[in-house]
Design a protein around this motif. Structure first.
Motif, PDB file in Angstrom:
ATOM      1  N   LYS A 136       8.899  20.042  32.655  1.00  0.00           N
ATOM      2  CA  LYS A 136       8.292  20.070  31.322  1.00  0.00           C
ATOM      3  C   LYS A 136       8.801  21.275  30.528  1.00  0.00           C
ATOM      4  CE  LYS A 136       4.071  21.579  30.429  1.00  0.00           C
ATOM      5  NZ  LYS A 136       2.593  21.674  30.290  1.00  0.00           N
ATOM      6  N   SER A 178       0.721  15.944  28.162  1.00  0.00           N
ATOM      7  CA  SER A 178      -0.315  15.567  27.191  1.00  0.00           C
ATOM      8  C   SER A 178       0.306  14.644  26.156  1.00  0.00           C
ATOM      9  CB  SER A 178      -0.869  16.822  26.507  1.00  0.00           C
ATOM     10  OG  SER A 178       0.127  17.399  25.672  1.00  0.00           O
ATOM     11  N   GLU A 179      -0.532  13.965  25.395  1.00  0.00           N
ATOM     12  CA  GLU A 179      -0.014  13.058  24.372  1.00  0.00           C
ATOM     13  C   GLU A 179       0.792  13.821  23.328  1.00  0.00           C
ATOM     14  OE1 GLU A 179       0.920   9.534  22.524  1.00  0.00           O
ATOM     15  OE2 GLU A 179       0.040   9.907  24.515  1.00  0.00           O
ATOM     16  N   ASN A 180       0.339  15.025  23.023  1.00  0.00           N
ATOM     17  CA  ASN A 180       1.070  15.834  22.049  1.00  0.00           C
ATOM     18  C   ASN A 180       2.446  16.217  22.595  1.00  0.00           C
ATOM     19  OD1 ASN A 180       1.274  17.410  19.555  1.00  0.00           O
ATOM     20  ND2 ASN A 180       1.166  19.209  20.903  1.00  0.00           N
ATOM     21  N   GLU A 181       2.505  16.586  23.885  1.00  0.00           N
ATOM     22  CA  GLU A 181       3.794  16.939  24.503  1.00  0.00           C
ATOM     23  C   GLU A 181       4.721  15.729  24.556  1.00  0.00           C
ATOM     24  OE1 GLU A 181       2.235  20.521  27.486  1.00  0.00           O
ATOM     25  OE2 GLU A 181       2.155  18.412  28.119  1.00  0.00           O
ATOM     26  N   ARG A 182       4.151  14.574  24.817  1.00  0.00           N
ATOM     27  CA  ARG A 182       4.977  13.358  24.824  1.00  0.00           C
ATOM     28  C   ARG A 182       5.596  13.119  23.451  1.00  0.00           C
ATOM     29  NH1 ARG A 182       0.211   9.849  27.473  1.00  0.00           N
ATOM     30  NH2 ARG A 182       0.203  10.810  29.548  1.00  0.00           N
ATOM     31  N   ASN A 183       4.797  13.282  22.429  1.00  0.00           N
ATOM     32  CA  ASN A 183       5.302  13.058  21.071  1.00  0.00           C
ATOM     33  C   ASN A 183       6.394  14.062  20.711  1.00  0.00           C
ATOM     34  OD1 ASN A 183       3.618  10.878  20.543  1.00  0.00           O
ATOM     35  ND2 ASN A 183       1.944  12.181  19.817  1.00  0.00           N
ATOM     36  N   ILE A 184       6.170  15.326  21.083  1.00  0.00           N
ATOM     37  CA  ILE A 184       7.154  16.375  20.780  1.00  0.00           C
ATOM     38  C   ILE A 184       8.475  16.087  21.488  1.00  0.00           C
ATOM     39  CG2 ILE A 184       7.702  18.814  21.126  1.00  0.00           C
ATOM     40  CD1 ILE A 184       4.695  19.400  20.726  1.00  0.00           C
ATOM     41  N   GLN A 196      10.179  12.907  19.960  1.00  0.00           N
ATOM     42  CA  GLN A 196      10.788  13.179  18.653  1.00  0.00           C
ATOM     43  C   GLN A 196      12.046  14.026  18.806  1.00  0.00           C
ATOM     44  OE1 GLN A 196       7.586  14.967  16.425  1.00  0.00           O
ATOM     45  NE2 GLN A 196       6.324  13.105  16.524  1.00  0.00           N
ATOM     46  N   LYS A 241       7.527   4.951  21.694  1.00  0.00           N
ATOM     47  CA  LYS A 241       7.497   6.013  20.686  1.00  0.00           C
ATOM     48  C   LYS A 241       8.469   5.772  19.531  1.00  0.00           C
ATOM     49  CE  LYS A 241       4.578   8.661  22.969  1.00  0.00           C
ATOM     50  NZ  LYS A 241       3.224   8.939  22.427  1.00  0.00           N
TER      51      LYS A 241
END
Length: 709
Positions: free
Chosen positions: A59, A108-114, A117, A166
């Motif tokens: 990560k 986390s969902e935020n880490e997945r999005n980051i 992207q 995503k």
């Protein structure tokens, strides 16, 4: 586990380091390979053990490298139009695709999005925009359609699959990419830009086994993920992959006497000590059921990898057999590669001949050959070195680094490696029977600025390989016949003895009679700082044409040397070869070298009347001269002895035939429509033509068999 543990302690590379060299790759290879390994090994180890330390380190890397501004060397951006991606971009994305999937539940969902992207911005979008999407694409299959296109587009596809939830439209786009790969597999080249086919009809990739491993592996990761995600029962392009698997096996030389158990036929930028283990595993994982690939993998890399463990049933649990059922000789006509073996036994003898395109990773080597014998490479290709070294283009890629014929010290144009060769070399014939192996290579095209003829014939007879070169130039000059070798060499008179540990051969010049053998300084394979010597057989005086006849004598532990004697007679040059109880006569008919174009090349060879270009006759020592056991004709329409018809055809053909008691075995290559006659004192019980039993007519009064195709 060891690889994963070592990755835990590694520091990540700052972008300043990656961008510190101005080139297309910069130093981005180090961080790209690091995150690729982390995604693979840390991700897998986390999946198996559940230990969060592996997921945490991965990560950290995934969140770190998306802070880079780009994943490509800065020289790419200065091109017109700018390139925003290169091979390291694909390598970064591989690590992100695998790694993201493996630690998806840890993020986390935020880490997945980051991460998603970032991977899209730095990897997926640049690759798709440069290499694939109609609105932005700058590359084509005609420009960078070799390994680069496959690697870049396949990794973009893999990224789409990993981040499918995503990225809008990812599934549809990945499905389209897998379909469009058909165009890459079936790309046949282009005339305007001197581009060759990607794949031969039989599955050979023109860049050799090393780059086959690279390009096919990247495609197979994508294809396997695509199959696993969408549940298709068949892997894409399975029939093409089966041919490629066989090509990879044909590309090896199995040995017990080298630092690797299998070494590679290394024309071009292939490395002799390279391997294709990654492609082998993935081919098997994808359902290409090839026992010889398993045999290779077991010999080359017996320890298990992650892919082995995941797909153990396909890779390791099924049968592994040596490739004894494959042909011992094969011609890849579309790319100009012939491979001939004595057998598939380990440490046997292998002859490889290359005569095709020059461009990119394919060197200026039209007509070159290499020989592996008694477990060692002995006549070699000079190899390659780092592409950033000046010696790469000045020496390794050029004709002088290969076993070819030069003219006044010059070979193919030095520009061919960049611009491509306009008139490629060709291998027109490969014939293998029980009695002989034969290859005809035409290297005239690549040397057309000097030569109007540049023909090379290989005749493998027992323990002797004859190389017959028929060369004609537009102007007078000196011809140089080059020989690159590995091991120790001693030269005496017109003979060179080469020894590489247990491997030993004699290279004997027979014609021209006046020859000067010179020792020349070259460079060692993958070591441009170390000098290596090679030989040049130079004609003693200037002329417009040369006929070289050179014998490669294959010695074994018994070191029985065949008796080889030159023959000159009535515009005929040749040799007699005595091996055991057999004597073979090889006659080269100089009247058939183009000097008589409006007359036939009729000649009388010690009572044998023929128009053949090359005539070979084998008999037992005790037989009278008019008898023979085996006859081989290169480009001839008739052979007669007095009133007796031995062979007759209205058009010239390549013919091998032998009468064994009441059976006749014939191999013939020529025109589509031919009626050929062969001498036979009795009506044969069986006639085979090119390995198949055929119907025939027998004329008892005239004593010949007639074959119609």
């Amino acid at each position: 586990m060891r690889e994963a543990e070592s990755l835990l302690t590694q520091s990540l590379y700052p972008e300043e380091y990656a961008d510190s060299i101005y080139s297309q790759h910069g130093r981005y290879g180090d961080p790209a390979n690091q995150v690729s390994k982390m995604g693979f090994y840390l991700g897998f180890t986390y999946q198996v053990t559940g230990d969060p330390k592996y997921a945490e380190k991965l990560k950290e890397a995934l969140l770190y490298y998306i802070n880079y501004e780009k994943w490509a060397g800065r020289e790419c951006l200065d091109r017109d139009p700018p390139w925003t991606s290169e091979l390291n971009t694909a390598r970064f994305l591989f690590g992100y695709s695998i790694g993201y999937d493996c630690i998806h539940d840890y993020l986390s969902e935020n880490e997945r999005n980051i991460i998603a992207q970032g991977a899209k911005r730095l990897g997926i979008d640049p690759l798709l925009n440069d290499w694939y999407l109609p609105a932005r694409r700058i590359h084509s299959l005609d420009s960078m359609g070799h390994n680069w296109w496959a690697v870049c587009v396949a990794e973009a596809g893999l990224g789409l699959l990993s981040f499918v939830d995503k990225i809008e439209g990812a599934e549809e786009l990945a499905n389209q990419i897998i379909k469009d790969f058909e165009q890459w597999f079936k790309y046949k080249g282009a005339i305007l830009h001197n581009k060759c086919t990607n794949f031969d009809e039989k599955g050979a990739f023109y860049e050799g086994a090393g780059y086959t491993n690279y390009a096919i592996s990247e495609f197979l990761y994508f294809a396997l993920a695509h199959k696993n995600l969408f549940g298709y029962s068949e892997i894409a392009y399975k029939s093409e992959l089966e041919k490629i698997a066989n090509f990879l096996i044909h590309s090896i030389y199995p040995t017990s006497k080298e630092k690797a158990p299998n070494i590679l036929i290394n024309f071009g930028d292939c490395y002799v000590y390279g391997n294709f283990c990654e492609a082998a595993r993935l081919l098997l994982a994808c359902g290409v059921d090839n026992s010889a690939i398993r045999w290779y993998l077991e010999r080359q890399e017996p320890s298990y990898s992650i892919i082995d463990l995941v797909y153990e049933e396909n890779i390791r649990a099924k049968g592994k057999l040596p490739p004894n059922e494959l042909e011992t000789s094969i011609l890849y006509k579309d790319i100009g590669l012939a491979i001939l073996r004595k057998s598939w036994e380990i440490d046997s003898t292998l002859l490889a001949v290359k005569c095709g395109y020059t461009w990119n990773h394919a060197h200026a080597d039209a007509g070159s050959f290499m020989l592996f014998h008694e477990g060692k490479p002995i006549i070699i290709d000079s190899g390659s070195c780092s592409y950033s070294r000046e010696e790469y283009k000045k020496f390794y890629c050029q004709s002088l680094a290969h076993n070819v014929v030069l003219f006044d010290g010059k070979g193919q144009s030095e520009e061919d490696i960049y611009y491509g060769v306009k008139y490629e070399g060709k291998i027109h014939n490969l014939i293998e029977t029980k009695n002989i192996k034969y290859v005809f290579a035409d290297a005239t095209g690549p040397m057309a600025r000097y030569f109007s003829r540049n023909y090379r014939h290989f005749l493998w007879i027992g323990n002797v390989i004859l190389i017959i070169d028929d060369v004609r130039a537009y102007e007078e000059g000196v011809f140089q016949w080059l020989l690159h070798y590995e091991g120790e060499a001693t030269c005496k008179d017109k003979e060179i003895v080469i020894e590489n540990n247990d491997s030993k051969i004699i290279v004997r010049n027979i014609f021209p009679k006046e020859i000067f053998i010179e020792k020349v300084e070259g460079l060692k394979d993958h070591d441009p700082d170390t000098k290596a010597t090679y030989f040049s057989f130079n004609t003693a005086s200037k002329g417009r044409e040369a006929k070289y006849i050179t014998a490669l004598v294959l010695l074994d532990k018994n070191n029985k040397i065949p008796k080889i004697s030159p023959i000159e007679y009535n515009e005929i040059i040749g040799v007699s070869i005595v091996q055991g109880n057999l004597i073979t006569y090889v006659y080269f008919n100089e009247r058939a070298d183009g000097r008589r174009m409006h007359q036939n090349s009729n000649n009388n060879v010690f009572g044998w009347e023929t128009d053949a270009y090359i005539l070979l006759l084998t008999k037992e020592k005790t037989q009278v001269d008019k008898d023979f056991n085996h006859c081989f004709i290169v480009y001839g329409s008739y052979l007669r002895k007095g009133d007796k018809i031995i062979f007759d055809s209205l058009s010239k053909a390549f013919v091998d035939f032998k009468v064994d008691k009441s059976c006749m075995e014939i191999h013939i290559e020529g025109q589509d429509v031919m009626r050929a006659k062969f001498s036979s004192e009795i009506k044969p019980v069986r006639v085979t033509v090119n390995g198949k039993i055929v119907n025939f007519k027998y004329d008892g009064k005239k004593g010949f068999v007639e074959i119609v195709n």
